[in-house]
Enzyme design. Structure first.
Site, PDB file in Angstrom:
ATOM      1  N   ARG A 113     -71.643  37.249 104.157  1.00 54.58           N
ATOM      2  CA  ARG A 113     -72.168  37.673 102.861  1.00 54.58           C
ATOM      3  C   ARG A 113     -73.168  38.802 103.075  1.00 54.58           C
ATOM      4  NH1 ARG A 113     -74.083  32.320  99.667  1.00 54.58           N
ATOM      5  NH2 ARG A 113     -75.815  33.695  99.157  1.00 54.58           N
ATOM      6  N   LYS A 139     -77.479  23.258 100.047  1.00 54.32           N
ATOM      7  CA  LYS A 139     -77.283  22.824  98.652  1.00 54.32           C
ATOM      8  C   LYS A 139     -75.806  22.898  98.275  1.00 54.32           C
ATOM      9  CE  LYS A 139     -79.941  25.952  96.743  1.00 54.32           C
ATOM     10  NZ  LYS A 139     -80.456  26.737  97.879  1.00 54.32           N
ATOM     11  N   ARG A 141     -74.018  32.369 109.266  1.00 54.59           N
ATOM     12  CA  ARG A 141     -72.979  31.894 108.331  1.00 54.59           C
ATOM     13  C   ARG A 141     -71.839  32.909 108.187  1.00 54.59           C
ATOM     14  NH1 ARG A 141     -75.108  29.563 102.746  1.00 54.59           N
ATOM     15  NH2 ARG A 141     -75.893  31.680 102.389  1.00 54.59           N
ATOM     16  N   ARG A 174     -84.003  28.393  88.713  1.00 50.71           N
ATOM     17  CA  ARG A 174     -84.789  28.889  89.847  1.00 50.71           C
ATOM     18  C   ARG A 174     -86.186  29.310  89.415  1.00 50.71           C
ATOM     19  NH1 ARG A 174     -80.213  30.724  92.868  1.00 50.71           N
ATOM     20  NH2 ARG A 174     -80.577  31.722  94.854  1.00 50.71           N
ATOM     21  N   ARG A 202     -85.513  36.643 100.156  1.00 46.43           N
ATOM     22  CA  ARG A 202     -85.094  35.507  99.324  1.00 46.43           C
ATOM     23  C   ARG A 202     -86.027  34.312  99.527  1.00 46.43           C
ATOM     24  NH1 ARG A 202     -79.141  34.563 100.927  1.00 46.43           N
ATOM     25  NH2 ARG A 202     -78.977  33.196  99.144  1.00 46.43           N
TER      26      ARG A 202
END
Ligand code: AMP
Length: 243
Positions: free
Chosen positions: A186, A38, A153, A113, A197
Site C-alpha cells: 500500500r 483491526k 505488509r 476516528r 498516521r
C-alpha cells in the site's frame, strides 16, 4: 506469529461467547493504531457472526481505484496520511447503514476516528432505535512492533491475502502463495507515512476513547498475541458488556 488453526480458533471464540454464535455481538467498533490488526479481527468476526465489516479505509481506497469524484478528493489526503474530512466519511457510513445487512450488527473498523465522527454516529444509531449502541474495543501494541507490521505488509491484488515480509512471508519472495500474483505494498505503508498516521491517530483517538469510556462502553485488549486469543478476549468482554 499470528497463526492458529481455524478449528482451535473457532472453539476459543465459541467458549468465550456464552450467548451462542448465532446471536451476534451487535455493533462493535474496533479502535487501535494503524497495523494493530483491526482489519484481521474484523474479517474474522464477520466470518464467525455473519455481520458486515465496515472499513472506511477500504471504501475510500476502492473510490480512489474507481476514480470517482470522492476518490479523487481523498487520494492526496490519504497519500499524506492525513484524515479525510468528517463530512465525507460520515456520508459513506450513512449510506452503508441503510443497507439491510447492517441492521443486526456490524463491525466498524477505522470509523469513527474523531470525536466529531463519534458524536455523529451516536446520533445516527439512536435514530435506528434502541439496542443499536456501540461497544468500542481498543487493540493496543508497542510502537516498534507496529512499525514492522506496517512496513512489512504486502497484499495480493487478486485474492486480497495479506503477508508480512518479517512475520509471515510468502513461500516465493514477492509472489502470492495462492495464485502467484505479484504482491503489492500500500502506498501509505511507508515508514514516513506510518509516523504521520500514528501522530494523527494518537492526537485524535484520545477523545474517541474518552467518549466511549465515559459511556461505559470501552474495553482494551492486548493485540500482541495470536489472532484467536485476541478474538476470544474480544468476544468475552463484549458478551459481558452486553449482559
Ligand atoms: P485505514 O485503512 O483505516 O488505515 O485508512 C486509510 C486512510 O483512509 C487514512 O489514513 C485516512 O486518510 C483515510 N480514512 C479512513 N477512515 C477515515 C476516517 N474515519 N476519517 C478520516 N479519514 C479516514
Amino acid at each position: 506469529m499470528d497463526h492458529q488453526s481455524p478449528a482451535s480458533y473457532q472453539t476459543a471464540v465459541e467458549t468465550a461467547w456464552p450467548v451462542g454464535l448465532g446471536t451476534g455481538p451487535g455493533r462493535i467498533l474496533l479502535l487501535g493504531p494503524p497495523g494493530v490488526g483491526k482489519g484481521t479481527q474484523a474479517r474474522e468476526m464477520e466470518r464467525l457472526w455473519g455481520i458486515p465489516h465496515i472499513s472506511t479505509g477500504d471504501v475510500l481506497r476502492s473510490k480512489v481505484t474507481q476514480g470517482t469524484s470522492l476518490g479523487r478528493l481523498a487520494q492526496g489526503i490519504m497519500k499524506r496520511g492525513e484524515l479525510v474530512p468528517d463530512s465525507l466519511v460520515c456520508e459513506i457510513v450513512a449510506t452503508r447503514l441503510q443497507e439491510p445487512d447492517t441492521f443486526c450488527g456490524c463491525i466498524f473498523d477505522g470509523f469513527p476516528r474523531t470525536l466529531g465522527q463519534a458524536v455523529w454516529l451516536e446520533g445516527r444509531l439512536a435514530e435506528l432505535g434502541p439496542g443499536s449502541s456501540i461497544i468500542a474495543v481498543g487493540i493496543r501494541m508497542a510502537h516498534k512492533h507496529l512499525l514492522r507490521r506496517i512496513t512489512g505488509r504486502r497484499t495480493c491484488p487478486m485474492c486480497q491475502t495479506v503477508y508480512n515480509v518479517y512475520f509471515n512471508p510468502p513461500k516465493r519472495e514477492g509472489l502470492c502463495d495462492i495464485d502467484g500474483a505479484a504482491l503489492v505494498q500500500r502506498t501509505d505503508d511507508s515508514e514516513q507515512v506510518f509516523e504521520e498516521r500514528m501522530r494523527a491517530y494518537e492526537m485524535l483517538s484520545a477523545p474517541v476513547v474518552g467518549h466511549y469510556r465515559a459511556l461505559g462502553r470501552f474495553v482494551s485488549v492486548n493485540g500482541d498475541r495470536p489472532i484467536g486469543e485476541i478474538a476470544a478476549e474480544i468476544a468475552s468482554t463484549v458478551a459481558r458488556l452486553r449482559q
